[in-house]
Design an enzyme around this catalytic site. Structure first.
Site, PDB file in Angstrom:
ATOM      1  N   GLU A   1       0.874  -1.172   0.000  1.00 55.20           N
ATOM      2  CA  GLU A   1       0.000   0.000   0.000  1.00 55.20           C
ATOM      3  C   GLU A   1       0.909   1.220   0.000  1.00 55.20           C
ATOM      4  O   GLU A   1       1.826   1.305   0.820  1.00 55.20           O
ATOM      5  CB  GLU A   1      -0.889   0.030   1.252  1.00 55.20           C
ATOM      6  CG  GLU A   1      -1.848   1.208   1.209  1.00 55.20           C
ATOM      7  CD  GLU A   1      -2.583   1.473   2.526  1.00 55.20           C
ATOM      8  OE1 GLU A   1      -2.197   0.889   3.551  1.00 55.20           O
ATOM      9  OE2 GLU A   1      -3.526   2.285   2.500  1.00 55.20           O
TER      10      GLU A   1
ATOM     11  N   ARG B   1       5.865 -12.403   9.507  1.00 59.77           N
ATOM     12  CA  ARG B   1       6.584 -11.200   9.111  1.00 59.77           C
ATOM     13  C   ARG B   1       7.913 -11.119   9.862  1.00 59.77           C
ATOM     14  O   ARG B   1       8.122 -11.759  10.876  1.00 59.77           O
ATOM     15  CB  ARG B   1       5.741  -9.970   9.418  1.00 59.77           C
ATOM     16  CG  ARG B   1       5.388  -9.820  10.897  1.00 59.77           C
ATOM     17  CD  ARG B   1       5.114  -8.382  11.312  1.00 59.77           C
ATOM     18  NE  ARG B   1       4.764  -7.530  10.233  1.00 59.77           N
ATOM     19  CZ  ARG B   1       3.525  -7.102   9.989  1.00 59.77           C
ATOM     20  NH1 ARG B   1       2.537  -7.468  10.767  1.00 59.77           N
ATOM     21  NH2 ARG B   1       3.299  -6.291   8.982  1.00 59.77           N
TER      22      ARG B   1
ATOM     23  N   LYS C   1       4.769   1.015  10.262  1.00 62.19           N
ATOM     24  CA  LYS C   1       4.802   2.128   9.314  1.00 62.19           C
ATOM     25  C   LYS C   1       4.254   3.402   9.944  1.00 62.19           C
ATOM     26  O   LYS C   1       4.761   4.490   9.711  1.00 62.19           O
ATOM     27  CB  LYS C   1       3.947   1.779   8.080  1.00 62.19           C
ATOM     28  CG  LYS C   1       4.754   1.380   6.858  1.00 62.19           C
ATOM     29  CD  LYS C   1       3.914   1.555   5.593  1.00 62.19           C
ATOM     30  CE  LYS C   1       3.643   0.226   4.918  1.00 62.19           C
ATOM     31  NZ  LYS C   1       2.846   0.372   3.684  1.00 62.19           N
TER      32      LYS C   1
END
Length: 559
Positions: A36, A261, A271
RNA sequence: UGGGGCGUAGUAUAAUGGUAGUACACCUGGUUUUGGUCCAGGCAGUUGGGGUUCGACUCCCUACGCCCCAGCCA
């Protein structure tokens, strides 16, 4: 079974091997990396990039770069550009397969109409709060929306009106009609479309309804004929929904596979929080060399190869784990040791006068460019009466095992001569400002004809030929091993994460450095900071120090 | 407490019913004109309890531990 397959046998590769055996995808492997564009890529994304592109490469397949740009309020073109640059820099090639979710908005809209016509989706007038309250809880089933039984015609009409901008933000949503009592919360009539009167970085104001992730993602994968849709663990709960949408529509159906992850200690990967560090100026930007972003690592002096090796090294599993950040540093050292040109740079200079060396003489000495690579050749470095050595290479009262310079001691200046310290010059406050030494002219090049040995070898720079530079020594950004977990991550910022050596002296060959990472012998790996080096001022960043067993010994044994 | 996952040396990661291996970290020693590199050696592990089996990290049962989920974020 060949060597390569043995090396690359994580659980996803095994699934692919099984699929290959069963002919599930006709031996096709087609993955995608779907960021994204709401921030810069970080080392965690690098793992995903290496996985997706890597697994495609290893299986003679292809991997798409696809921007999952379904939320215009968070996404920006700047991020799109940085992501493209970063993936490219890592060395991956999506050829002509650069896609955007926003390219599929029209198709997604048509699919939604299909679901409405099937009676599998409805327009809901409930507010966000109401939907949440009626969703139930982990233990209790939810309540059905009063609008759940609207007719297909009414739903169709309302959906058109939604699309045409006849309602305000939040007034209505399109929901899938699944099961409000489902034990998986994601299946309790999830929202498919919400109204967002916001300008999209690519579609502008064409749309005011935007698809939710769950609705969009499987369709994007389906449209692109993805075979293995690899995502992180937290989407495991979403897989039933991913599958439900594709089954309802009865269209091409990729397989979603979840992996753990990347987590690194002393590193924060959120983020949102990284953006906060940038917005609140705790760092100089997304590409601050202390940031775990790809752009930060690049500016820090990391190589794509080191990052790719690291990603391969840590493996792929479904277990939550925290990788020791030193493994990332080691991956860099391993790569750089083989390729980095060696140079000499004195970070914290102490002047040395060779009292028995001729006043005006300068001689050129041969220095090896890279002992790991004979093809790198040699270079000349100037030597003269006045030199700089490292402050830390001299001790007036040295402890045992310190085999650098001290009063009366002899050491080797790398590629030059043996020198012996005769006199320590101090200023009024008692600080050592200069050393007077004598050199042995017989030891030119660094070895004594009489077979005499010295334990220490020091790097040095000739005063007359030295280049001034500012050198930035980085340390971890956070003091806490798990900064993302603490309430106030800003309180854990390391106040000493960037130490500046403003008066570093570098050998003359560095007057116009290449855009590569050098090894400053005995110090570490350094790269010119392209952003902050300007109008004659040279700035170097330290990517990582060399392993330092002396520092370790000194630390463990005190003095 | 509902659902979904995961438990192998300090940290990661292999071994899918047949000698528990590898990397990093740590400790020794050797080489070395970078206290770097390289080389050799060492320390150290299957969450607990049952079961199946000649044999279990692996299969079954059970207990325990950890992670994720109640955005109109992705």
């Amino acid at each position: 079974m060949n060597e390569v397959k043995k090396e690359m046998n994580n659980f996803i590769q095994k699934i692919i091997n099984d699929d290959s055996d069963s002919g599930k995808w006709n031996n096709r492997v087609h993955t995608r990396f779907p960021p994204e564009p709401n921030g810069y890529l970080h080392i965690g994304h690098a793992k995903s990039i290496c996985l997706n592109f890597g697994i495609a490469e290893k299986n003679k397949g292809t991997c798409n770069l696809r921007f999952d740009d379904t939320n215009p309020v968070k996404e920006e073109e700047e991020y799109v550009q940085s992501i493209i640059e970063d993936v490219k820099w890592l060395g991956f090639d999506w050829e002509d397969r650069l896609f955007y979710a926003s390219d599929y908005f029209e198709q997604l809209y048509e699919f939604a109409i299909q679901l409405i016509q099937d009676g599998s989706a409805y327009i809901c007038d409930l507010s966000g709060d109401e939907i949440r309250n009626m969703r139930g809880s982990l233990n209790e089933p939810g309540l059905e929306s009063p609008h759940r039984t609207r007719s297909v015609e009414e739903n169709l009409e309302l959906f058109h009106k939604m699309k045409n901008g006849e309602f305000g933000n939040g007034e209505k949503v399109l929901r899938a009609k699944i099961n409000m009592a489902h034990p998986n919360l994601n299946m309790r009539d999830p929202v498919m479309y919400r109204i967002l009167h916001a300008k999209h970085h690519r579609t502008g104001n064409d749309w005011c309804i935007y698809p939710m992730y769950d609705w969009a993602h499987g369709l994007e994968d389906s449209i692109e004929r993805i075979t293995h849709s690899i995502c992180t663990l937290e989407f495991e709960d979403h897989r039933p929904l991913y599958d439900w949408y594709l089954n309802q529509l009865d269209i091409y159906h990729p397989q979603q596979i979840e992996f753990a992850r990347l987590n690194l200690n002393f590193t924060m990967m959120s983020k949102r929080k990284l953006k906060q560090l940038v917005d609140e100026n705790h760092v100089s930007g997304w590409d601050d060399p202390r940031m775990p972003t790809i752009s930060g690592l690049r500016r820090r002096g990391y190589t794509p190869k080191a990052i790719r090796n690291f990603a391969e090294d840590v493996g792929v599993t479904k277990r939550d784990s925290i990788i020791d950040v030193v493994r990332l540093e080691n991956a860099l050292r391993e790569d750089l040791n083989k390729i980095a040109p060696r140079v000499m740079g004195v970070l914290d200079p102490l002047k040395v006068v060779i009292t028995n060396y001729p006043e005006d003489k300068t001689e050129l000495l041969k220095a090896v460019n890279n002992p790991e690579n004979p093809d790198a050749g040699k270079r000349d470095i100037p030597f003269s009466k006045e030199l700089y050595i490292e402050q830390s290479d001299f001790m007036e009262d040295p402890p045992r095992k310190f085999f650098r310079l001290g009063p009366g001691r002899e050491v080797r200046l790398r590629y030059a001569y043996f020198i012996t310290c005769n006199e320590v010059i101090k200023n009024k406050s008692g600080e050592i400002i200069e050393l007077h030494c004598t050199y042995d002219s017989e030891t030119k090049g660094g070895s004594a004809p009489d077979g005499r040995k010295v334990k220490g070898t020091l790097h040095w720079v000739s005063v007359n030929d030295a280049i001034d530079a500012e050198v930035r020594l980085y340390d971890r950004l956070f003091l806490n091993e798990n900064p993302g977990e603490t309430d106030d991550f800003l309180a854990n910022l390391n106040p000493e994460s960037c130490k500046t050596q403003a008066n570093a002296k570098l050998e003359s060959s560095l007057s116009n450095p290449e855009n590569i990472t050098y090894q400053f012998e005995r110090n570490g790996y350094f790269i010119k900071d392209e952003k902050d080096s300007m109008n004659g001022k040279l700035v170097f960043n330290r990517a990582v120090s060399l392993r330092d067993s002396w520092a370790k010994f000194f630390k463990n044994n005190g003095k």
